[in-house]
Each structure stands twice: as structure tokens, then as C-alpha cells.
Design a protein around this motif. Sequence first.
Motif, PDB file in Angstrom:
ATOM      1  N   GLU A  13       0.828  -1.203   0.000  1.00  0.00           N
ATOM      2  CA  GLU A  13       0.000   0.000   0.000  1.00  0.00           C
ATOM      3  C   GLU A  13       0.863   1.252   0.000  1.00  0.00           C
ATOM      4  O   GLU A  13       1.828   1.363   0.740  1.00  0.00           O
ATOM      5  CB  GLU A  13      -0.920  -0.002   1.226  1.00  0.00           C
ATOM      6  N   GLY A  14       0.500   2.206  -0.868  1.00  0.00           N
ATOM      7  CA  GLY A  14       1.211   3.473  -0.970  1.00  0.00           C
ATOM      8  C   GLY A  14       2.341   3.483  -1.983  1.00  0.00           C
ATOM      9  O   GLY A  14       2.821   4.539  -2.355  1.00  0.00           O
ATOM     10  N   ARG A  15       2.762   2.335  -2.464  1.00  0.00           N
ATOM     11  CA  ARG A  15       3.851   2.271  -3.439  1.00  0.00           C
ATOM     12  C   ARG A  15       3.303   2.356  -4.850  1.00  0.00           C
ATOM     13  O   ARG A  15       2.133   2.078  -5.110  1.00  0.00           O
ATOM     14  CB  ARG A  15       4.643   0.988  -3.275  1.00  0.00           C
ATOM     15  N   GLU A  16       4.185   2.728  -5.777  1.00  0.00           N
ATOM     16  CA  GLU A  16       3.791   2.795  -7.168  1.00  0.00           C
ATOM     17  C   GLU A  16       4.820   2.115  -8.049  1.00  0.00           C
ATOM     18  O   GLU A  16       5.994   2.002  -7.680  1.00  0.00           O
ATOM     19  CB  GLU A  16       3.569   4.237  -7.622  1.00  0.00           C
ATOM     20  N   ALA A  17       4.341   1.653  -9.193  1.00  0.00           N
ATOM     21  CA  ALA A  17       5.199   1.056 -10.213  1.00  0.00           C
ATOM     22  C   ALA A  17       5.080   1.910 -11.460  1.00  0.00           C
ATOM     23  O   ALA A  17       3.979   2.339 -11.821  1.00  0.00           O
ATOM     24  CB  ALA A  17       4.763  -0.371 -10.502  1.00  0.00           C
ATOM     25  N   ARG A  18       6.212   2.176 -12.110  1.00  0.00           N
ATOM     26  CA  ARG A  18       6.219   2.926 -13.364  1.00  0.00           C
ATOM     27  C   ARG A  18       6.629   1.988 -14.486  1.00  0.00           C
ATOM     28  O   ARG A  18       7.690   1.386 -14.438  1.00  0.00           O
ATOM     29  CB  ARG A  18       7.182   4.109 -13.294  1.00  0.00           C
ATOM     30  N   LEU A  19       5.742   1.876 -15.465  1.00  0.00           N
ATOM     31  CA  LEU A  19       5.973   0.995 -16.601  1.00  0.00           C
ATOM     32  C   LEU A  19       6.138   1.838 -17.858  1.00  0.00           C
ATOM     33  O   LEU A  19       5.361   2.764 -18.097  1.00  0.00           O
ATOM     34  CB  LEU A  19       4.794   0.034 -16.767  1.00  0.00           C
ATOM     35  N   SER A  20       7.117   1.517 -18.674  1.00  0.00           N
ATOM     36  CA  SER A  20       7.364   2.253 -19.915  1.00  0.00           C
ATOM     37  C   SER A  20       6.306   1.909 -20.950  1.00  0.00           C
ATOM     38  O   SER A  20       5.927   0.745 -21.106  1.00  0.00           O
ATOM     39  CB  SER A  20       8.741   1.907 -20.478  1.00  0.00           C
ATOM     40  N   LEU A  21       5.852   2.940 -21.650  1.00  0.00           N
ATOM     41  CA  LEU A  21       4.885   2.779 -22.733  1.00  0.00           C
ATOM     42  C   LEU A  21       5.408   3.468 -23.977  1.00  0.00           C
ATOM     43  O   LEU A  21       5.839   4.621 -23.908  1.00  0.00           O
ATOM     44  CB  LEU A  21       3.555   3.450 -22.384  1.00  0.00           C
ATOM     45  N   ASP A  22       5.370   2.799 -25.097  1.00  0.00           N
ATOM     46  CA  ASP A  22       5.623   3.438 -26.387  1.00  0.00           C
ATOM     47  C   ASP A  22       4.271   3.574 -27.057  1.00  0.00           C
ATOM     48  O   ASP A  22       3.679   2.575 -27.474  1.00  0.00           O
ATOM     49  CB  ASP A  22       6.570   2.596 -27.244  1.00  0.00           C
ATOM     50  N   LEU A  23       3.763   4.814 -27.111  1.00  0.00           N
ATOM     51  CA  LEU A  23       2.435   5.054 -27.658  1.00  0.00           C
ATOM     52  C   LEU A  23       2.520   5.681 -29.034  1.00  0.00           C
ATOM     53  O   LEU A  23       3.379   6.529 -29.301  1.00  0.00           O
ATOM     54  CB  LEU A  23       1.637   5.976 -26.734  1.00  0.00           C
ATOM     55  N   ALA A  24       1.606   5.278 -29.905  1.00  0.00           N
ATOM     56  CA  ALA A  24       1.451   5.911 -31.213  1.00  0.00           C
ATOM     57  C   ALA A  24       0.547   7.124 -31.055  1.00  0.00           C
ATOM     58  O   ALA A  24      -0.120   7.290 -30.033  1.00  0.00           O
ATOM     59  CB  ALA A  24       0.839   4.910 -32.195  1.00  0.00           C
ATOM     60  N   ALA A  25       0.525   7.967 -32.078  1.00  0.00           N
ATOM     61  CA  ALA A  25      -0.327   9.156 -32.048  1.00  0.00           C
ATOM     62  C   ALA A  25      -1.771   8.727 -32.314  1.00  0.00           C
ATOM     63  O   ALA A  25      -2.279   8.848 -33.428  1.00  0.00           O
ATOM     64  CB  ALA A  25       0.143  10.173 -33.070  1.00  0.00           C
ATOM     65  N   GLN A  26      -2.409   8.207 -31.283  1.00  0.00           N
ATOM     66  CA  GLN A  26      -3.792   7.736 -31.357  1.00  0.00           C
ATOM     67  C   GLN A  26      -4.313   7.558 -29.938  1.00  0.00           C
ATOM     68  O   GLN A  26      -3.607   7.846 -28.975  1.00  0.00           O
ATOM     69  CB  GLN A  26      -3.866   6.411 -32.105  1.00  0.00           C
ATOM     70  N   CYS A  27      -5.513   7.064 -29.814  1.00  0.00           N
ATOM     71  CA  CYS A  27      -6.085   6.801 -28.499  1.00  0.00           C
ATOM     72  C   CYS A  27      -5.780   5.363 -28.083  1.00  0.00           C
ATOM     73  O   CYS A  27      -5.803   4.458 -28.903  1.00  0.00           O
ATOM     74  CB  CYS A  27      -7.588   7.028 -28.506  1.00  0.00           C
ATOM     75  N   THR A  28      -5.491   5.198 -26.796  1.00  0.00           N
ATOM     76  CA  THR A  28      -5.159   3.890 -26.229  1.00  0.00           C
ATOM     77  C   THR A  28      -5.936   3.715 -24.938  1.00  0.00           C
ATOM     78  O   THR A  28      -6.048   4.648 -24.150  1.00  0.00           O
ATOM     79  CB  THR A  28      -3.645   3.792 -25.935  1.00  0.00           C
ATOM     80  N   THR A  29      -6.466   2.528 -24.720  1.00  0.00           N
ATOM     81  CA  THR A  29      -7.132   2.192 -23.475  1.00  0.00           C
ATOM     82  C   THR A  29      -6.178   1.359 -22.638  1.00  0.00           C
ATOM     83  O   THR A  29      -5.523   0.450 -23.151  1.00  0.00           O
ATOM     84  CB  THR A  29      -8.434   1.407 -23.743  1.00  0.00           C
ATOM     85  N   LEU A  30      -6.091   1.681 -21.359  1.00  0.00           N
ATOM     86  CA  LEU A  30      -5.216   0.962 -20.431  1.00  0.00           C
ATOM     87  C   LEU A  30      -6.048   0.461 -19.268  1.00  0.00           C
ATOM     88  O   LEU A  30      -6.952   1.153 -18.798  1.00  0.00           O
ATOM     89  CB  LEU A  30      -4.121   1.891 -19.922  1.00  0.00           C
ATOM     90  N   VAL A  31      -5.724  -0.739 -18.809  1.00  0.00           N
ATOM     91  CA  VAL A  31      -6.457  -1.342 -17.701  1.00  0.00           C
ATOM     92  C   VAL A  31      -5.466  -2.016 -16.760  1.00  0.00           C
ATOM     93  O   VAL A  31      -4.448  -2.543 -17.192  1.00  0.00           O
ATOM     94  CB  VAL A  31      -7.521  -2.337 -18.212  1.00  0.00           C
ATOM     95  N   ALA A  32      -5.762  -1.958 -15.472  1.00  0.00           N
ATOM     96  CA  ALA A  32      -5.002  -2.691 -14.459  1.00  0.00           C
ATOM     97  C   ALA A  32      -6.015  -3.405 -13.571  1.00  0.00           C
ATOM     98  O   ALA A  32      -7.011  -2.817 -13.154  1.00  0.00           O
ATOM     99  CB  ALA A  32      -4.130  -1.766 -13.633  1.00  0.00           C
ATOM    100  N   ILE A  33      -5.743  -4.671 -13.292  1.00  0.00           N
ATOM    101  CA  ILE A  33      -6.639  -5.473 -12.471  1.00  0.00           C
ATOM    102  C   ILE A  33      -5.832  -6.037 -11.309  1.00  0.00           C
ATOM    103  O   ILE A  33      -4.805  -6.689 -11.528  1.00  0.00           O
ATOM    104  CB  ILE A  33      -7.267  -6.617 -13.289  1.00  0.00           C
ATOM    105  N   GLY A  34      -6.285  -5.747 -10.096  1.00  0.00           N
ATOM    106  CA  GLY A  34      -5.590  -6.207  -8.903  1.00  0.00           C
ATOM    107  C   GLY A  34      -6.014  -7.598  -8.490  1.00  0.00           C
ATOM    108  O   GLY A  34      -7.155  -8.003  -8.707  1.00  0.00           O
ATOM    109  N   GLY A  35      -5.094  -8.327  -7.872  1.00  0.00           N
ATOM    110  CA  GLY A  35      -5.373  -9.665  -7.357  1.00  0.00           C
ATOM    111  C   GLY A  35      -5.932  -9.611  -5.949  1.00  0.00           C
ATOM    112  O   GLY A  35      -6.348  -8.552  -5.459  1.00  0.00           O
ATOM    113  N   ASP A  36      -5.921 -10.756  -5.294  1.00  0.00           N
ATOM    114  CA  ASP A  36      -6.403 -10.850  -3.921  1.00  0.00           C
ATOM    115  C   ASP A  36      -5.650  -9.862  -3.028  1.00  0.00           C
ATOM    116  O   ASP A  36      -4.443  -9.728  -3.134  1.00  0.00           O
ATOM    117  CB  ASP A  36      -6.215 -12.262  -3.374  1.00  0.00           C
TER     118      ASP A  36
END
Length: 86
Positions: free
Chosen positions: A2-25
Amino acid sequence: VEGREARLSLDLAAQCTTLVAIGGDGVRDLDLSVVDGQGTVLARDTTHDPQAVLRVCVDAPGAYSLVVKMAAGSGEFLAATWTGGE
């Protein structure tokens, strides 16, 4: 953790992108945001759930960061992106 963050690199094109994160137990609230190279937040999830979804549209292709923060609880998560039609 709790309270920590992860930074993940993204290479995005010039368009719209949907991102989702789903947590476990044990995950009670994930916060998700996309930031550019200067640290400006371009999109942010506003829910308080163990899953987070956002859509970001960028004008220029390039390197961005997906920031996943464990706002409440602890555990593993899965993050994914997709582009294209409905």
C-alpha cells in the motif's frame, strides 16, 4: 505494498489507447495514470476499485509512463493496453 507505485514504460502511437489494471487478492484500490516525459499527467483513473481503466489520446508518438499506485491494500496486479475500434 500500500502506498507504493510502479512505473511501466509505454511506447504510444499518435492515437487513443485504453489501459487497464486489475488487482489480485488483497488489492482494494489501484490508481492508474499516464504521464509524459516531463511528468505531466495526461490521463488518470478516478475510481476507487481493485481495477482501474483509462483512455488516453496522444498527439505525438513517443515514450510515456504508466503509473500504477497501490492506493489501498496490497498484492499483485496485471496491466494491459489496447487500441483500435470498439
